[in-house]
Design a protein around this motif. Structure first.
Motif, PDB file in Angstrom:
ATOM      1  N   ASP A 217       0.796  -1.239   0.000  1.00  0.00           N
ATOM      2  CA  ASP A 217       0.000   0.000   0.000  1.00  0.00           C
ATOM      3  C   ASP A 217       0.828   1.288   0.000  1.00  0.00           C
ATOM      4  OD1 ASP A 217       0.912  -0.387   2.576  1.00  0.00           O
ATOM      5  OD2 ASP A 217      -1.046  -0.312   3.549  1.00  0.00           O
ATOM      6  N   GLU A 218       1.910   1.325   0.811  1.00  0.00           N
ATOM      7  CA  GLU A 218       2.679   2.576   0.926  1.00  0.00           C
ATOM      8  C   GLU A 218       3.436   2.889  -0.365  1.00  0.00           C
ATOM      9  OE1 GLU A 218       5.207   2.549   4.396  1.00  0.00           O
ATOM     10  OE2 GLU A 218       3.602   1.748   5.632  1.00  0.00           O
ATOM     11  N   HIS A 219       3.836   1.844  -1.063  1.00  0.00           N
ATOM     12  CA  HIS A 219       4.620   2.036  -2.295  1.00  0.00           C
ATOM     13  C   HIS A 219       3.676   2.163  -3.495  1.00  0.00           C
ATOM     14  CE1 HIS A 219       8.571   0.311  -0.474  1.00  0.00           C
ATOM     15  NE2 HIS A 219       8.124   1.379   0.134  1.00  0.00           N
ATOM     16  N   SER A 321       7.246  -4.567   6.421  1.00  0.00           N
ATOM     17  CA  SER A 321       6.070  -4.193   5.615  1.00  0.00           C
ATOM     18  C   SER A 321       5.966  -5.171   4.452  1.00  0.00           C
ATOM     19  CB  SER A 321       6.215  -2.791   5.030  1.00  0.00           C
ATOM     20  OG  SER A 321       6.893  -1.928   5.886  1.00  0.00           O
ATOM     21  N   LYS A 322       7.137  -5.497   3.908  1.00  0.00           N
ATOM     22  CA  LYS A 322       7.197  -6.395   2.745  1.00  0.00           C
ATOM     23  C   LYS A 322       6.575  -7.755   3.035  1.00  0.00           C
ATOM     24  CE  LYS A 322      11.754  -5.930   2.451  1.00  0.00           C
ATOM     25  NZ  LYS A 322      12.050  -4.831   3.392  1.00  0.00           N
ATOM     26  N   SER A 323       6.716  -8.231   4.287  1.00  0.00           N
ATOM     27  CA  SER A 323       6.202  -9.573   4.618  1.00  0.00           C
ATOM     28  C   SER A 323       4.686  -9.640   4.412  1.00  0.00           C
ATOM     29  CB  SER A 323       6.573  -9.955   6.053  1.00  0.00           C
ATOM     30  OG  SER A 323       5.868  -9.156   6.980  1.00  0.00           O
ATOM     31  N   ASN A 386      24.943 -11.386  11.059  1.00  0.00           N
ATOM     32  CA  ASN A 386      26.036 -11.022  11.942  1.00  0.00           C
ATOM     33  C   ASN A 386      25.571 -11.095  13.409  1.00  0.00           C
ATOM     34  OD1 ASN A 386      28.593 -10.198  12.422  1.00  0.00           O
ATOM     35  ND2 ASN A 386      28.100  -8.016  12.284  1.00  0.00           N
ATOM     36  N   LYS A 387      24.334 -10.621  13.638  1.00  0.00           N
ATOM     37  CA  LYS A 387      23.755 -10.627  14.985  1.00  0.00           C
ATOM     38  C   LYS A 387      23.447 -12.040  15.462  1.00  0.00           C
ATOM     39  CE  LYS A 387      20.638  -7.157  14.721  1.00  0.00           C
ATOM     40  NZ  LYS A 387      19.333  -6.514  14.842  1.00  0.00           N
ATOM     41  N   GLU A 388      23.042 -12.891  14.508  1.00  0.00           N
ATOM     42  CA  GLU A 388      22.565 -14.241  14.857  1.00  0.00           C
ATOM     43  C   GLU A 388      23.624 -15.313  14.587  1.00  0.00           C
ATOM     44  OE1 GLU A 388      20.077 -14.334  16.592  1.00  0.00           O
ATOM     45  OE2 GLU A 388      18.954 -12.533  16.066  1.00  0.00           O
TER      46      GLU A 388
HETATM   47  P1  JHZ Z   1      12.838  -3.087   6.556  1.00  0.00           P
HETATM   48  C1  JHZ Z   1       9.824   0.058   5.625  1.00  0.00           C
HETATM   49  O1  JHZ Z   1       9.687  -1.203   4.994  1.00  0.00           O
HETATM   50  C2  JHZ Z   1       8.601   0.892   5.361  1.00  0.00           C
HETATM   51  P2  JHZ Z   1      10.073  -2.559   5.724  1.00  0.00           P
HETATM   52  C3  JHZ Z   1       8.735   1.949   4.366  1.00  0.00           C
HETATM   53  N1  JHZ Z   1       7.521   2.037   3.593  1.00  0.00           N
HETATM   54  C4  JHZ Z   1       9.800   1.769   3.378  1.00  0.00           C
HETATM   55  O2  JHZ Z   1       9.734   2.286   2.298  1.00  0.00           O
HETATM   56  C5  JHZ Z   1      10.977   0.971   3.750  1.00  0.00           C
HETATM   57  O3  JHZ Z   1      10.987   0.659   5.119  1.00  0.00           O
HETATM   58  C6  JHZ Z   1      12.233   1.694   3.471  1.00  0.00           C
HETATM   59  C7  JHZ Z   1      12.994  -5.465  11.691  1.00  0.00           C
HETATM   60  N2  JHZ Z   1      14.398  -5.812  11.924  1.00  0.00           N
HETATM   61  O4  JHZ Z   1      13.867  -2.084   6.921  1.00  0.00           O
HETATM   62  C8  JHZ Z   1      12.624  -4.126  12.266  1.00  0.00           C
HETATM   63  C9  JHZ Z   1      14.698  -6.793  12.848  1.00  0.00           C
HETATM   64  O5  JHZ Z   1      13.816  -7.388  13.464  1.00  0.00           O
HETATM   65  O6  JHZ Z   1      13.215  -4.092   5.550  1.00  0.00           O
HETATM   66  C10 JHZ Z   1      11.480  -3.681  11.425  1.00  0.00           C
HETATM   67  O7  JHZ Z   1      10.258  -4.187  11.929  1.00  0.00           O
HETATM   68  N3  JHZ Z   1      16.019  -7.064  13.098  1.00  0.00           N
HETATM   69  C11 JHZ Z   1       9.007   3.255   5.047  1.00  0.00           C
HETATM   70  O8  JHZ Z   1       9.294  -2.687   6.986  1.00  0.00           O
HETATM   71  C12 JHZ Z   1      11.730  -4.348  10.074  1.00  0.00           C
HETATM   72  O9  JHZ Z   1      12.726  -5.343  10.297  1.00  0.00           O
HETATM   73  C13 JHZ Z   1      17.030  -6.409  12.453  1.00  0.00           C
HETATM   74  O10 JHZ Z   1      18.224  -6.698  12.728  1.00  0.00           O
HETATM   75  O11 JHZ Z   1       9.929  -3.652   4.755  1.00  0.00           O
HETATM   76  C14 JHZ Z   1      12.212  -3.304   9.071  1.00  0.00           C
HETATM   77  O12 JHZ Z   1      12.388  -3.907   7.845  1.00  0.00           O
HETATM   78  C15 JHZ Z   1      16.692  -5.415  11.479  1.00  0.00           C
HETATM   79  C16 JHZ Z   1      17.788  -4.699  10.745  1.00  0.00           C
HETATM   80  C17 JHZ Z   1      15.367  -5.153  11.249  1.00  0.00           C
HETATM   81  O13 JHZ Z   1      11.593  -2.244   6.087  1.00  0.00           O
END
Ligand code: JHZ
Length: 403
Positions: A217-219, A321-323, A386-388
Protein backbone atom coordinates in the motif's frame (compact mmCIF):
# COMPACT_ATOMS: atom_id res chain seq x y z
CA UNK A 1 -7.66 2.21 -13.72
CA UNK A 2 -6.22 5.67 -14.48
CA UNK A 3 -2.61 6.83 -14.42
CA UNK A 4 -2.28 8.99 -11.31
CA UNK A 5 -0.31 11.60 -13.25
CA UNK A 6 -1.62 11.69 -16.83
CA UNK A 7 -5.17 10.65 -15.77
CA UNK A 8 -5.24 8.46 -18.90
CA UNK A 9 -6.89 5.04 -18.75
CA UNK A 10 -4.48 2.11 -18.24
CA UNK A 11 -5.17 -1.56 -17.79
CA UNK A 12 -3.98 -3.24 -14.56
CA UNK A 13 -1.70 -6.10 -15.62
CA UNK A 14 -1.58 -7.99 -12.35
CA UNK A 15 -3.52 -8.44 -9.12
CA UNK A 16 -1.98 -9.51 -5.80
CA UNK A 17 -5.47 -10.05 -4.39
CA UNK A 18 -6.94 -8.62 -1.21
CA UNK A 19 -4.30 -6.83 0.88
CA UNK A 20 -4.47 -5.29 4.36
CA UNK A 21 -2.46 -2.23 5.45
CA UNK A 22 1.16 -3.44 5.23
CA UNK A 23 2.15 -1.88 8.54
CA UNK A 24 -1.26 -2.52 10.13
CA UNK A 25 0.03 -4.94 12.80
CA UNK A 26 -2.93 -5.58 15.06
CA UNK A 27 -4.36 -6.98 18.29
CA UNK A 28 -6.49 -10.14 18.12
CA UNK A 29 -9.59 -8.19 19.22
CA UNK A 30 -9.36 -6.22 15.94
CA UNK A 31 -9.15 -9.20 13.54
CA UNK A 32 -12.77 -8.81 12.47
CA UNK A 33 -12.44 -5.06 11.77
CA UNK A 34 -9.49 -5.34 9.41
CA UNK A 35 -9.38 -3.18 6.28
CA UNK A 36 -8.54 -4.76 2.92
CA UNK A 37 -8.09 -3.33 -0.57
CA UNK A 38 -7.60 -4.97 -3.95
CA UNK A 39 -3.91 -4.64 -4.77
CA UNK A 40 -3.61 -4.32 -8.53
CA UNK A 41 -0.74 -2.83 -10.47
CA UNK A 42 -0.61 -1.06 -13.82
CA UNK A 43 1.94 0.63 -16.07
CA UNK A 44 1.60 4.00 -17.74
CA UNK A 45 3.32 3.71 -21.11
CA UNK A 46 3.55 7.49 -21.51
CA UNK A 47 5.52 7.91 -18.32
CA UNK A 48 6.97 4.37 -18.02
CA UNK A 49 5.46 4.49 -14.56
CA UNK A 50 4.74 1.36 -12.52
CA UNK A 51 1.91 2.12 -10.10
CA UNK A 52 -0.77 0.75 -7.81
CA UNK A 53 -4.36 1.05 -8.92
CA UNK A 54 -6.07 1.57 -5.59
CA UNK A 55 -4.51 2.38 -2.22
CA UNK A 56 -5.78 3.24 1.27
CA UNK A 57 -6.05 6.91 2.29
CA UNK A 58 -2.64 8.22 3.50
CA UNK A 59 -4.01 8.83 7.03
CA UNK A 60 -4.83 5.11 7.33
CA UNK A 61 -1.15 4.32 6.77
CA UNK A 62 0.67 7.22 8.41
CA UNK A 63 -0.77 8.17 11.77
CA UNK A 64 0.01 8.01 15.46
CA UNK A 65 0.88 4.30 15.34
CA UNK A 66 3.35 4.08 12.49
CA UNK A 67 5.52 1.12 13.47
CA UNK A 68 8.54 1.65 11.19
CA UNK A 69 11.53 3.47 12.65
CA UNK A 70 14.42 4.26 10.31
CA UNK A 71 16.82 3.78 13.21
CA UNK A 72 15.84 0.09 13.55
CA UNK A 73 18.76 -0.97 11.35
CA UNK A 74 22.35 -0.08 12.28
CA UNK A 75 23.38 -0.42 8.64
CA UNK A 76 20.67 2.03 7.58
CA UNK A 77 21.81 4.46 10.31
CA UNK A 78 25.30 4.35 8.85
CA UNK A 79 23.91 4.60 5.30
CA UNK A 80 22.16 7.84 6.28
CA UNK A 81 25.34 9.16 7.90
CA UNK A 82 27.20 8.46 4.62
CA UNK A 83 24.37 10.03 2.59
CA UNK A 84 24.64 13.16 4.77
CA UNK A 85 28.45 13.23 4.45
CA UNK A 86 28.11 12.91 0.67
CA UNK A 87 25.75 15.90 0.62
CA UNK A 88 28.12 17.93 2.78
CA UNK A 89 31.15 17.12 0.62
CA UNK A 90 29.92 16.90 -2.95
CA UNK A 91 26.82 19.00 -3.06
CA UNK A 92 27.44 21.78 -0.63
CA UNK A 93 31.05 22.45 -1.62
CA UNK A 94 30.05 25.38 -3.85
CA UNK A 95 27.98 26.97 -1.13
CA UNK A 96 30.88 27.12 1.28
CA UNK A 97 30.65 30.89 1.70
CA UNK A 98 26.98 30.85 2.43
CA UNK A 99 26.25 31.66 6.06
CA UNK A 100 23.54 29.04 6.52
CA UNK A 101 22.38 26.25 4.29
CA UNK A 102 18.63 25.56 4.26
CA UNK A 103 17.89 21.86 4.18
CA UNK A 104 14.50 20.12 4.33
CA UNK A 105 13.75 16.43 4.63
CA UNK A 106 10.36 15.17 3.44
CA UNK A 107 9.32 12.19 5.57
CA UNK A 108 11.97 12.65 8.23
CA UNK A 109 10.72 9.74 10.38
CA UNK A 110 12.69 9.50 13.67
CA UNK A 111 15.36 12.02 12.60
CA UNK A 112 17.99 9.39 11.71
CA UNK A 113 19.09 11.37 8.63
CA UNK A 114 18.61 14.96 9.85
CA UNK A 115 20.54 14.48 13.07
CA UNK A 116 23.67 14.44 10.90
CA UNK A 117 23.05 18.10 10.03
CA UNK A 118 22.56 19.39 13.56
CA UNK A 119 25.22 22.09 13.53
CA UNK A 120 25.58 25.82 13.05
CA UNK A 121 25.98 25.53 9.26
CA UNK A 122 22.43 24.29 8.61
CA UNK A 123 18.86 25.46 9.05
CA UNK A 124 17.04 22.14 9.04
CA UNK A 125 13.39 21.26 8.78
CA UNK A 126 11.88 17.76 8.96
CA UNK A 127 8.37 17.13 7.68
CA UNK A 128 6.80 13.96 9.05
CA UNK A 129 3.10 13.02 9.06
CA UNK A 130 3.30 10.11 11.55
CA UNK A 131 3.00 11.65 15.01
CA UNK A 132 4.74 8.93 17.01
CA UNK A 133 7.92 8.89 14.91
CA UNK A 134 7.94 12.71 14.59
CA UNK A 135 7.95 12.87 18.41
CA UNK A 136 11.28 10.99 18.51
CA UNK A 137 12.80 13.45 16.07
CA UNK A 138 11.48 16.40 18.10
CA UNK A 139 13.06 14.90 21.23
CA UNK A 140 16.40 15.05 19.40
CA UNK A 141 15.74 18.82 19.08
CA UNK A 142 15.31 18.56 15.31
CA UNK A 143 12.95 21.19 13.91
CA UNK A 144 10.11 18.86 12.86
CA UNK A 145 6.62 19.62 11.56
CA UNK A 146 4.08 16.87 12.07
CA UNK A 147 2.17 17.23 8.78
CA UNK A 148 1.96 15.70 5.31
CA UNK A 149 4.12 17.38 2.66
CA UNK A 150 1.95 19.15 0.06
CA UNK A 151 1.94 22.35 -1.95
CA UNK A 152 -0.56 23.86 0.48
CA UNK A 153 1.56 22.97 3.50
CA UNK A 154 4.76 24.13 1.79
CA UNK A 155 3.38 27.68 1.98
CA UNK A 156 3.61 27.47 5.79
CA UNK A 157 7.43 27.37 5.72
CA UNK A 158 7.89 31.04 4.84
CA UNK A 159 11.60 31.12 5.80
CA UNK A 160 12.31 28.41 3.26
CA UNK A 161 10.27 29.85 0.35
CA UNK A 162 12.43 29.77 -2.82
CA UNK A 163 15.43 29.70 -0.47
CA UNK A 164 16.01 26.00 0.17
CA UNK A 165 19.39 24.71 -0.98
CA UNK A 166 18.61 21.03 -0.58
CA UNK A 167 15.36 19.10 -0.25
CA UNK A 168 15.98 15.45 0.63
CA UNK A 169 13.87 12.36 1.00
CA UNK A 170 14.45 8.63 1.30
CA UNK A 171 11.85 5.94 0.72
CA UNK A 172 9.13 8.55 0.82
CA UNK A 173 8.42 10.02 -2.63
CA UNK A 174 6.92 6.71 -3.81
CA UNK A 175 4.47 7.02 -0.88
CA UNK A 176 2.99 10.29 -2.17
CA UNK A 177 0.00 9.76 -4.51
CA UNK A 178 -0.14 13.27 -6.02
CA UNK A 179 3.34 13.73 -7.50
CA UNK A 180 2.33 16.89 -9.35
CA UNK A 181 1.33 18.50 -6.06
CA UNK A 182 4.62 17.29 -4.54
CA UNK A 183 6.60 18.93 -7.37
CA UNK A 184 4.63 22.17 -6.90
CA UNK A 185 5.58 22.08 -3.22
CA UNK A 186 9.25 21.48 -4.09
CA UNK A 187 9.08 24.32 -6.64
CA UNK A 188 7.68 26.63 -4.00
CA UNK A 189 10.57 25.97 -1.62
CA UNK A 190 13.63 25.34 -3.77
CA UNK A 191 16.22 28.02 -4.48
CA UNK A 192 17.03 28.74 -8.16
CA UNK A 193 20.10 26.51 -7.98
CA UNK A 194 18.68 24.21 -5.28
CA UNK A 195 18.62 20.43 -5.53
CA UNK A 196 15.97 17.87 -4.77
CA UNK A 197 17.62 14.56 -3.86
CA UNK A 198 15.69 11.41 -3.08
CA UNK A 199 16.29 7.66 -2.81
CA UNK A 200 13.64 5.10 -3.66
CA UNK A 201 13.48 1.33 -4.23
CA UNK A 202 14.42 0.74 -7.86
CA UNK A 203 12.08 -0.94 -10.34
CA UNK A 204 15.05 -2.54 -12.14
CA UNK A 205 16.22 -4.25 -8.92
CA UNK A 206 12.71 -5.45 -8.14
CA UNK A 207 12.40 -6.99 -11.62
CA UNK A 208 15.83 -8.59 -11.41
CA UNK A 209 15.32 -10.12 -7.96
CA UNK A 210 11.58 -10.77 -8.40
CA UNK A 211 11.25 -9.04 -5.03
CA UNK A 212 7.54 -8.38 -5.53
CA UNK A 213 7.27 -7.80 -1.78
CA UNK A 214 8.41 -4.21 -2.48
CA UNK A 215 4.84 -3.69 -3.68
CA UNK A 216 2.44 -2.77 -0.88
CA UNK A 217 0.00 0.00 0.00
CA UNK A 218 2.68 2.58 0.93
CA UNK A 219 4.62 2.04 -2.29
CA UNK A 220 2.19 3.62 -4.72
CA UNK A 221 4.92 3.85 -7.36
CA UNK A 222 8.01 1.83 -8.25
CA UNK A 223 10.26 4.31 -9.99
CA UNK A 224 12.82 3.91 -12.75
CA UNK A 225 15.27 6.49 -14.11
CA UNK A 226 13.07 6.84 -17.16
CA UNK A 227 9.87 7.51 -15.21
CA UNK A 228 11.50 10.08 -12.92
CA UNK A 229 13.08 11.86 -15.89
CA UNK A 230 9.73 12.06 -17.68
CA UNK A 231 7.62 13.19 -14.69
CA UNK A 232 10.02 15.92 -13.64
CA UNK A 233 10.77 17.19 -17.13
CA UNK A 234 7.05 17.70 -17.73
CA UNK A 235 7.01 19.90 -14.65
CA UNK A 236 9.97 22.26 -15.09
CA UNK A 237 12.78 20.12 -13.67
CA UNK A 238 15.73 18.12 -15.03
CA UNK A 239 16.93 14.78 -13.72
CA UNK A 240 20.61 15.64 -13.44
CA UNK A 241 22.01 12.44 -11.97
CA UNK A 242 20.97 9.02 -10.69
CA UNK A 243 23.22 6.90 -8.49
CA UNK A 244 22.43 3.24 -7.70
CA UNK A 245 22.33 2.26 -4.00
CA UNK A 246 22.46 -1.20 -2.42
CA UNK A 247 19.95 -0.34 0.30
CA UNK A 248 16.55 -2.05 0.48
CA UNK A 249 17.62 -4.67 -2.03
CA UNK A 250 18.49 -2.08 -4.70
CA UNK A 251 17.52 1.58 -4.71
CA UNK A 252 18.28 4.63 -6.81
CA UNK A 253 19.32 8.09 -5.60
CA UNK A 254 17.83 10.71 -7.94
CA UNK A 255 19.15 14.27 -8.14
CA UNK A 256 16.78 16.80 -9.63
CA UNK A 257 17.18 20.54 -10.27
CA UNK A 258 15.38 23.33 -12.11
CA UNK A 259 15.43 23.04 -15.91
CA UNK A 260 18.61 24.25 -17.61
CA UNK A 261 20.30 25.23 -14.34
CA UNK A 262 22.62 22.22 -14.07
CA UNK A 263 24.75 19.97 -16.24
CA UNK A 264 23.24 16.51 -16.82
CA UNK A 265 25.59 13.73 -15.70
CA UNK A 266 26.73 11.05 -18.16
CA UNK A 267 25.16 8.47 -15.86
CA UNK A 268 21.69 9.40 -17.10
CA UNK A 269 21.99 8.32 -20.77
CA UNK A 270 23.86 5.19 -19.61
CA UNK A 271 21.13 4.18 -17.19
CA UNK A 272 18.38 4.96 -19.70
CA UNK A 273 20.03 2.70 -22.24
CA UNK A 274 20.36 -0.06 -19.65
CA UNK A 275 16.67 0.28 -18.79
CA UNK A 276 15.74 0.02 -22.46
CA UNK A 277 17.84 -3.12 -22.90
CA UNK A 278 16.26 -4.74 -19.86
CA UNK A 279 12.67 -3.77 -20.75
CA UNK A 280 12.35 -1.71 -17.61
CA UNK A 281 10.82 1.11 -19.64
CA UNK A 282 8.22 -0.98 -21.42
CA UNK A 283 5.11 -3.06 -20.85
CA UNK A 284 7.02 -6.22 -21.80
CA UNK A 285 8.97 -5.91 -18.54
CA UNK A 286 5.67 -5.95 -16.62
CA UNK A 287 4.45 -9.12 -18.27
CA UNK A 288 7.76 -10.93 -17.65
CA UNK A 289 7.65 -9.80 -14.04
CA UNK A 290 4.08 -11.01 -13.62
CA UNK A 291 5.01 -14.51 -14.84
CA UNK A 292 8.01 -14.61 -12.54
CA UNK A 293 5.86 -13.57 -9.55
CA UNK A 294 3.33 -16.30 -10.26
CA UNK A 295 6.11 -18.91 -10.49
CA UNK A 296 7.73 -17.62 -7.33
CA UNK A 297 4.40 -17.90 -5.49
CA UNK A 298 3.86 -21.49 -6.69
CA UNK A 299 7.37 -22.47 -5.67
CA UNK A 300 7.12 -20.92 -2.21
CA UNK A 301 3.74 -22.54 -1.50
CA UNK A 302 5.13 -25.91 -2.56
CA UNK A 303 8.26 -25.52 -0.42
CA UNK A 304 6.19 -24.68 2.66
CA UNK A 305 3.70 -27.48 2.01
CA UNK A 306 6.53 -30.03 1.66
CA UNK A 307 8.29 -28.85 4.80
CA UNK A 308 5.12 -29.09 6.87
CA UNK A 309 4.32 -32.51 5.39
CA UNK A 310 7.73 -33.67 6.64
CA UNK A 311 6.85 -32.39 10.11
CA UNK A 312 9.28 -29.44 9.99
CA UNK A 313 8.58 -26.25 11.92
CA UNK A 314 8.90 -22.77 10.38
CA UNK A 315 9.55 -19.37 11.98
CA UNK A 316 9.78 -15.91 10.42
CA UNK A 317 12.46 -13.30 11.07
CA UNK A 318 11.47 -9.58 10.95
CA UNK A 319 7.87 -8.44 10.58
CA UNK A 320 8.61 -6.12 7.67
CA UNK A 321 6.07 -4.19 5.62
CA UNK A 322 7.20 -6.39 2.75
CA UNK A 323 6.20 -9.57 4.62
CA UNK A 324 2.54 -8.50 4.42
CA UNK A 325 2.62 -8.85 0.63
CA UNK A 326 4.35 -12.24 0.63
CA UNK A 327 2.09 -13.73 3.30
CA UNK A 328 -1.19 -12.46 1.86
CA UNK A 329 -0.33 -13.08 -1.79
CA UNK A 330 0.91 -16.62 -1.13
CA UNK A 331 -1.79 -17.48 1.43
CA UNK A 332 0.72 -18.20 4.21
CA UNK A 333 -0.65 -17.76 7.72
CA UNK A 334 -0.45 -18.95 11.32
CA UNK A 335 -1.09 -22.55 10.21
CA UNK A 336 2.21 -22.48 8.32
CA UNK A 337 4.48 -20.16 10.32
CA UNK A 338 4.65 -20.43 14.12
CA UNK A 339 5.74 -16.86 14.81
CA UNK A 340 7.70 -13.93 13.38
CA UNK A 341 10.31 -12.29 15.59
CA UNK A 342 11.15 -8.59 15.38
CA UNK A 343 13.18 -6.00 17.26
CA UNK A 344 10.49 -3.27 17.24
CA UNK A 345 8.83 -3.05 20.68
CA UNK A 346 5.63 -1.59 19.09
CA UNK A 347 5.18 -4.73 16.95
CA UNK A 348 5.88 -7.39 19.60
CA UNK A 349 2.65 -8.87 21.03
CA UNK A 350 0.66 -7.95 17.92
CA UNK A 351 -0.26 -10.08 14.87
CA UNK A 352 0.63 -9.78 11.19
CA UNK A 353 -1.93 -7.95 8.99
CA UNK A 354 -4.38 -10.29 7.28
CA UNK A 355 -2.56 -13.51 8.19
CA UNK A 356 -2.50 -13.20 11.99
CA UNK A 357 0.87 -14.72 12.81
CA UNK A 358 2.04 -13.71 16.31
CA UNK A 359 4.97 -11.30 16.50
CA UNK A 360 7.48 -12.11 19.21
CA UNK A 361 10.83 -10.82 20.43
CA UNK A 362 14.17 -11.88 18.99
CA UNK A 363 14.91 -13.43 22.37
CA UNK A 364 11.90 -15.73 21.83
CA UNK A 365 13.30 -16.74 18.43
CA UNK A 366 16.62 -17.68 20.06
CA UNK A 367 14.86 -19.79 22.70
CA UNK A 368 12.33 -21.42 20.33
CA UNK A 369 14.38 -22.14 17.23
CA UNK A 370 12.39 -23.79 14.41
CA UNK A 371 13.78 -26.16 11.76
CA UNK A 372 13.43 -23.42 9.12
CA UNK A 373 13.46 -19.60 9.33
CA UNK A 374 11.97 -17.36 6.65
CA UNK A 375 14.07 -14.18 6.50
CA UNK A 376 11.53 -11.49 5.66
CA UNK A 377 14.16 -8.72 6.06
CA UNK A 378 16.32 -10.28 3.33
CA UNK A 379 17.60 -6.76 2.59
CA UNK A 380 19.19 -6.71 6.07
CA UNK A 381 20.70 -10.20 5.74
CA UNK A 382 24.26 -9.07 6.48
CA UNK A 383 23.26 -7.23 9.65
CA UNK A 384 20.95 -9.99 10.88
CA UNK A 385 23.32 -12.87 10.13
CA UNK A 386 26.04 -11.02 11.94
CA UNK A 387 23.75 -10.63 14.99
CA UNK A 388 22.57 -14.24 14.86
CA UNK A 389 25.99 -15.84 14.34
CA UNK A 390 25.31 -18.44 17.04
CA UNK A 391 22.01 -19.44 15.44
CA UNK A 392 23.01 -19.53 11.80
CA UNK A 393 23.52 -23.29 11.74
CA UNK A 394 20.70 -24.13 14.16
CA UNK A 395 17.98 -23.41 11.61
CA UNK A 396 17.81 -23.39 7.82
CA UNK A 397 17.34 -19.83 6.51
CA UNK A 398 15.30 -19.22 3.39
CA UNK A 399 13.18 -16.59 1.61
CA UNK A 400 11.04 -16.20 -1.50
CA UNK A 401 14.15 -14.93 -3.31
CA UNK A 402 17.70 -16.25 -3.33
CA UNK A 403 19.44 -15.28 -0.07
P1 JHZ B 1 12.84 -3.09 6.56
C1 JHZ B 1 9.82 0.06 5.62
O1 JHZ B 1 9.69 -1.20 4.99
C2 JHZ B 1 8.60 0.89 5.36
P2 JHZ B 1 10.07 -2.56 5.72
C3 JHZ B 1 8.74 1.95 4.37
N1 JHZ B 1 7.52 2.04 3.59
C4 JHZ B 1 9.80 1.77 3.38
O2 JHZ B 1 9.73 2.29 2.30
C5 JHZ B 1 10.98 0.97 3.75
O3 JHZ B 1 10.99 0.66 5.12
C6 JHZ B 1 12.23 1.69 3.47
C7 JHZ B 1 12.99 -5.47 11.69
N2 JHZ B 1 14.40 -5.81 11.92
O4 JHZ B 1 13.87 -2.08 6.92
C8 JHZ B 1 12.62 -4.13 12.27
C9 JHZ B 1 14.70 -6.79 12.85
O5 JHZ B 1 13.82 -7.39 13.46
O6 JHZ B 1 13.21 -4.09 5.55
C10 JHZ B 1 11.48 -3.68 11.42
O7 JHZ B 1 10.26 -4.19 11.93
N3 JHZ B 1 16.02 -7.06 13.10
C11 JHZ B 1 9.01 3.26 5.05
O8 JHZ B 1 9.29 -2.69 6.99
C12 JHZ B 1 11.73 -4.35 10.07
O9 JHZ B 1 12.73 -5.34 10.30
C13 JHZ B 1 17.03 -6.41 12.45
O10 JHZ B 1 18.22 -6.70 12.73
O11 JHZ B 1 9.93 -3.65 4.75
C14 JHZ B 1 12.21 -3.30 9.07
O12 JHZ B 1 12.39 -3.91 7.85
C15 JHZ B 1 16.69 -5.41 11.48
C16 JHZ B 1 17.79 -4.70 10.74
C17 JHZ B 1 15.37 -5.15 11.25
O13 JHZ B 1 11.59 -2.24 6.09
Amino acid sequence: MFCKITKKKIKPFMSFGKMPIANGFLKSKNFKKEFFFNMEVGFSKDLSLFQLNDHPKPKMMFNNNYPFFTGSSKIMVSHFKNYADWIKKKIIKNKINKKKINLIEIGSNDGTFLKNFKNHKFNILGIEPSTNVAKISKKLKINTKNIFFSYKNSKKFKNFKKKTDIICAANVICHIPDLIDLIKGVDNLLDKKGLFIFEEPYLGSMYKKVSYDQIYDEHIYMFSVNSIKKIFSLNGFDLINAIPQITHGGSMRYIVGRKNEHEIDKNIPKLLLQEKKNNIDSFKGCIDFKKKCENSKKKLKKTIKNLLAKGKSIAGYAATSKSTTILNYCGINKKHINYICDTTPNKIGLYTPGTHIPIVSVDYFRKHICDYTFLFAWNHKKEIFNKEKKFLKKTKWFAHIKL
